[in-house]
Structure formats: structure tokens, C-alpha cells
Design a protein around this motif. Structure first.
Motif, PDB file in Angstrom:
ATOM      1  N   ILE A 140      -3.708  53.988  75.685  1.00 23.10           N
ATOM      2  CA  ILE A 140      -2.779  54.224  74.287  1.00 23.10           C
ATOM      3  C   ILE A 140      -2.786  52.941  73.699  1.00 23.10           C
ATOM      4  N   VAL A 141      -2.415  52.018  74.412  1.00 24.57           N
ATOM      5  CA  VAL A 141      -2.341  50.437  73.813  1.00 24.57           C
ATOM      6  C   VAL A 141      -3.381  49.937  72.944  1.00 24.57           C
ATOM      7  N   LEU A 142      -4.615  50.295  73.832  1.00 30.64           N
ATOM      8  CA  LEU A 142      -5.821  49.956  73.122  1.00 30.64           C
ATOM      9  C   LEU A 142      -6.085  50.597  71.700  1.00 30.64           C
ATOM     10  N   ASP A 143      -5.925  52.052  71.887  1.00 32.77           N
ATOM     11  CA  ASP A 143      -6.084  52.731  70.728  1.00 32.77           C
ATOM     12  C   ASP A 143      -5.093  52.464  69.624  1.00 32.77           C
ATOM     13  N   SER A 144      -3.837  52.119  69.904  1.00 34.50           N
ATOM     14  CA  SER A 144      -2.904  51.803  68.870  1.00 34.50           C
ATOM     15  C   SER A 144      -3.399  50.463  68.244  1.00 34.50           C
ATOM     16  N   VAL A 145      -4.057  49.609  68.924  1.00 38.98           N
ATOM     17  CA  VAL A 145      -4.451  48.271  68.213  1.00 38.98           C
ATOM     18  C   VAL A 145      -5.643  48.714  67.183  1.00 38.98           C
ATOM     19  N   GLY A 146      -6.492  49.419  67.848  1.00 33.82           N
ATOM     20  CA  GLY A 146      -7.766  50.035  67.112  1.00 33.82           C
ATOM     21  C   GLY A 146      -7.109  50.441  65.778  1.00 33.82           C
ATOM     22  N   ALA A 147      -5.958  51.473  65.676  1.00 34.62           N
ATOM     23  CA  ALA A 147      -5.435  51.994  64.712  1.00 34.62           C
ATOM     24  C   ALA A 147      -4.763  51.098  63.655  1.00 34.62           C
ATOM     25  N   ALA A 148      -4.106  50.091  64.419  1.00 41.25           N
ATOM     26  CA  ALA A 148      -3.392  49.013  63.420  1.00 41.25           C
ATOM     27  C   ALA A 148      -4.534  48.274  62.818  1.00 41.25           C
ATOM     28  N   THR A 149      -5.472  47.835  63.401  1.00 44.79           N
ATOM     29  CA  THR A 149      -6.607  47.147  62.679  1.00 44.79           C
ATOM     30  C   THR A 149      -7.453  47.657  61.638  1.00 44.79           C
ATOM     31  N   GLY A 150      -7.392  49.224  61.855  1.00 46.79           N
ATOM     32  CA  GLY A 150      -8.131  49.812  60.692  1.00 46.79           C
ATOM     33  C   GLY A 150      -7.203  49.961  59.530  1.00 46.79           C
ATOM     34  N   LEU A 151      -6.007  50.243  59.553  1.00 49.45           N
ATOM     35  CA  LEU A 151      -4.810  50.177  58.697  1.00 49.45           C
ATOM     36  C   LEU A 151      -4.949  49.080  58.086  1.00 49.45           C
ATOM     37  N   ALA A 152      -5.038  47.717  58.644  1.00 47.08           N
ATOM     38  CA  ALA A 152      -4.572  46.486  58.150  1.00 47.08           C
ATOM     39  C   ALA A 152      -6.084  46.326  57.224  1.00 47.08           C
ATOM     40  N   ILE A 153      -7.145  46.726  57.781  1.00 44.80           N
ATOM     41  CA  ILE A 153      -8.061  46.232  56.811  1.00 44.80           C
ATOM     42  C   ILE A 153      -8.248  47.272  55.515  1.00 44.80           C
ATOM     43  N   CYS A 154      -7.894  48.524  55.732  1.00 41.07           N
ATOM     44  CA  CYS A 154      -7.861  49.384  54.299  1.00 41.07           C
ATOM     45  C   CYS A 154      -6.860  48.874  53.732  1.00 41.07           C
ATOM     46  N   LEU A 155      -5.774  48.377  54.058  1.00 41.53           N
ATOM     47  CA  LEU A 155      -4.645  48.051  53.124  1.00 41.53           C
ATOM     48  C   LEU A 155      -5.056  46.761  52.499  1.00 41.53           C
ATOM     49  N   ILE A 156      -5.806  45.781  53.049  1.00 45.45           N
ATOM     50  CA  ILE A 156      -6.217  44.435  52.374  1.00 45.45           C
ATOM     51  C   ILE A 156      -7.226  45.012  51.297  1.00 45.45           C
ATOM     52  N   PHE A 157      -8.158  45.878  51.534  1.00 45.86           N
ATOM     53  CA  PHE A 157      -9.081  46.491  50.550  1.00 45.86           C
ATOM     54  C   PHE A 157      -8.287  47.063  49.207  1.00 45.86           C
ATOM     55  N   ILE A 158      -7.414  48.073  49.842  1.00 43.55           N
ATOM     56  CA  ILE A 158      -6.589  48.764  48.691  1.00 43.55           C
ATOM     57  C   ILE A 158      -5.786  47.852  47.756  1.00 43.55           C
ATOM     58  N   TYR A 159      -5.034  46.924  48.311  1.00 44.50           N
ATOM     59  CA  TYR A 159      -4.362  45.881  47.463  1.00 44.50           C
ATOM     60  C   TYR A 159      -5.219  44.803  46.630  1.00 44.50           C
ATOM     61  N   ALA A 160      -6.361  44.542  47.436  1.00 49.48           N
ATOM     62  CA  ALA A 160      -7.403  43.728  46.608  1.00 49.48           C
ATOM     63  C   ALA A 160      -7.881  44.459  45.285  1.00 49.48           C
ATOM     64  N   THR A 161      -8.330  45.881  45.475  1.00 49.60           N
ATOM     65  CA  THR A 161      -8.760  46.645  44.482  1.00 49.60           C
ATOM     66  C   THR A 161      -7.819  46.786  43.396  1.00 49.60           C
ATOM     67  N   LYS A 162      -6.510  46.971  43.780  1.00 46.92           N
ATOM     68  CA  LYS A 162      -5.472  47.140  42.854  1.00 46.92           C
ATOM     69  C   LYS A 162      -5.322  45.862  42.050  1.00 46.92           C
ATOM     70  N   LYS A 163      -5.387  44.740  42.493  1.00 48.90           N
ATOM     71  CA  LYS A 163      -5.146  43.422  41.915  1.00 48.90           C
ATOM     72  C   LYS A 163      -6.428  43.314  40.781  1.00 48.90           C
ATOM     73  N   LYS A 164      -7.527  43.570  41.496  1.00 45.49           N
ATOM     74  CA  LYS A 164      -8.791  43.645  40.438  1.00 45.49           C
ATOM     75  C   LYS A 164      -8.672  44.578  39.175  1.00 45.49           C
ATOM     76  N   ARG A 165      -8.061  45.673  39.468  1.00 47.00           N
ATOM     77  CA  ARG A 165      -7.962  46.464  38.242  1.00 47.00           C
ATOM     78  C   ARG A 165      -6.708  46.160  37.392  1.00 47.00           C
ATOM     79  N   LYS A 166      -5.750  45.428  37.906  1.00 45.89           N
ATOM     80  CA  LYS A 166      -4.694  44.755  37.005  1.00 45.89           C
ATOM     81  C   LYS A 166      -5.302  43.560  36.084  1.00 45.89           C
ATOM     82  N   LYS A 167      -6.068  42.888  36.693  1.00 47.57           N
ATOM     83  CA  LYS A 167      -6.660  41.853  35.930  1.00 47.57           C
ATOM     84  C   LYS A 167      -7.401  42.286  34.998  1.00 47.57           C
ATOM     85  N   ARG A 168      -8.386  43.339  35.432  1.00 45.80           N
ATOM     86  CA  ARG A 168      -9.205  43.705  34.073  1.00 45.80           C
ATOM     87  C   ARG A 168      -8.410  44.355  33.048  1.00 45.80           C
ATOM     88  N   LYS A 169      -7.484  44.962  33.243  1.00 49.90           N
ATOM     89  CA  LYS A 169      -6.460  45.683  32.245  1.00 49.90           C
ATOM     90  C   LYS A 169      -5.966  44.582  31.372  1.00 49.90           C
TER      91      LYS A 169
END
Length: 171
Positions: A140-169
């Protein structure tokens, strides 16, 4: 593709991962064992000299080539990578599926993590009902770390994409 349809697709993928995990937990350890296949594929025991010094305890059992044999040692890492990867995907799919349906991205991330960890807990309980399977809190601990890693990577991409869109605007 519309955001709503895309979100529903990711939620569907989250449920698909959950079904695969449920099916996997329904199988006995022997039904899932890959050691016979690994014995054939890794008959020459590649990297044995490199891997032999690795020794540690997981859930009260020694993990080493000496204690388990070469194929079982390799299989241990394949199984644990499957744990990590499955919950990496599960949490990521929940986040990507729910982010347009909720108003707060941080709250969506927390909910996605809780859904993944909750399912990991259920999955380990389900394993306790399956013959020749042992539920492990360490998984369960290993699964939790896998889940947290996936979320961290997704959030980095989501925030980076939002930043790029703001710059283009601004341009």
C-alpha cells in the motif's frame, strides 16, 4: 475532443485499471508466477554479479538472489514495478478525468490520491480473500508513492501548459 469527453475517457481508463487490478488480485500467486518464464529467458543469469550484492528486507522477508534464487529475485522487482506503475496510472487517470469537473486542481489532486490509495487498501484486503496471496501494508505504501509520483508529474505538465497558454495570450 471536448474537455468533458476527454475527462470521461480518463475516468473510464481509471475504472479499467481498477478492473485489471481486481482481476490480478483474484489470481493466486502461482497463477501469476513468472519464474518459469524468467528461468528460460534469463537462463544465463545476466547481471548476476552486479545484482548479487543487493540484499534487503521487504515485509519481513529477505530479498536477495541468495535467499530467493535469480528468477524470483528479478520477479520481485517486476511485481513491485507493476504495483508502482499501476497506481501511478490510476491516480493520473483520476486527476485527468476529474480536473475539469472540479473547481480546485489541488483538491482534485488530493481526491485522486485518496481514490488511488483507497483502492490500494481495498486491493490488499481483496488479496487476503484470495488463496495463496498475502496482503502487505508495504505494498500500500509503494502504491501510494506510485500514485503521488503520477500526480506530481501530471501537475507539473498541467501547470507548465497553463503557463505557456498565458504567455501566448499576452503576445
Amino acid at each position: 475532443m471536448k474537455k468533458e469527453t476527454k475527462g470521461n475517457l480518463f475516468i473510464g481508463l481509471a475504472f479499467a485499471v481498477m478492473l485489471v487490478l481486481y482481476y490480478s488480485s483474484s489470481q493466486s500467486y502461482e497463477d501469476q508466477s513468472m519464474t518459469g518464464l524468467l528461468d528460460r529467458w534469463l537462463a544465463n543469469e545476466p547481471l548476476k554479479e552486479f545484482l548479487s550484492p543487493i540484499q534487503f528486507t521487504y515485509a519481513g522477508s529477505e530479498v536477495s538472489i541468495h535467499a530467493q534464487g535469480y528468477s524470483a529475485f528479478v520477479e520481485f522487482f517486476i511485481r513491485k514495478a507493476a504495483h508502482f506503475g499501476s497506481y501511478f496510472l490510476l491516480a493520473s487517470f483520476w486527476l485527468l478525468g476529474l480536473k475539469e469537473k472540479m473547481t480546485s486542481l489541488p483538491l482534485t489532486a488530493v481526491l485522486s490520491w485518496l481514490l488511488a490509495v483507497g483502492y490500494a487498501s481495498f486491493d490488499e484486503f481483496h488479496q487476503s480473500l484470495t488463496p495463496d496471496r498475502t496482503p502487505l501494508p508495504q505494498d500500500i505504501v509503494l502504491d501510494s508513492v506510485g500514485a503521488a509520483t503520477g500526480l506530481a508529474i501530471c501537475l507539473i505538465f498541467i501547470y507548465a501548459t497553463k503557463k505557456k497558454r498565458k504567455k501566448r495570450k499576452r503576445k
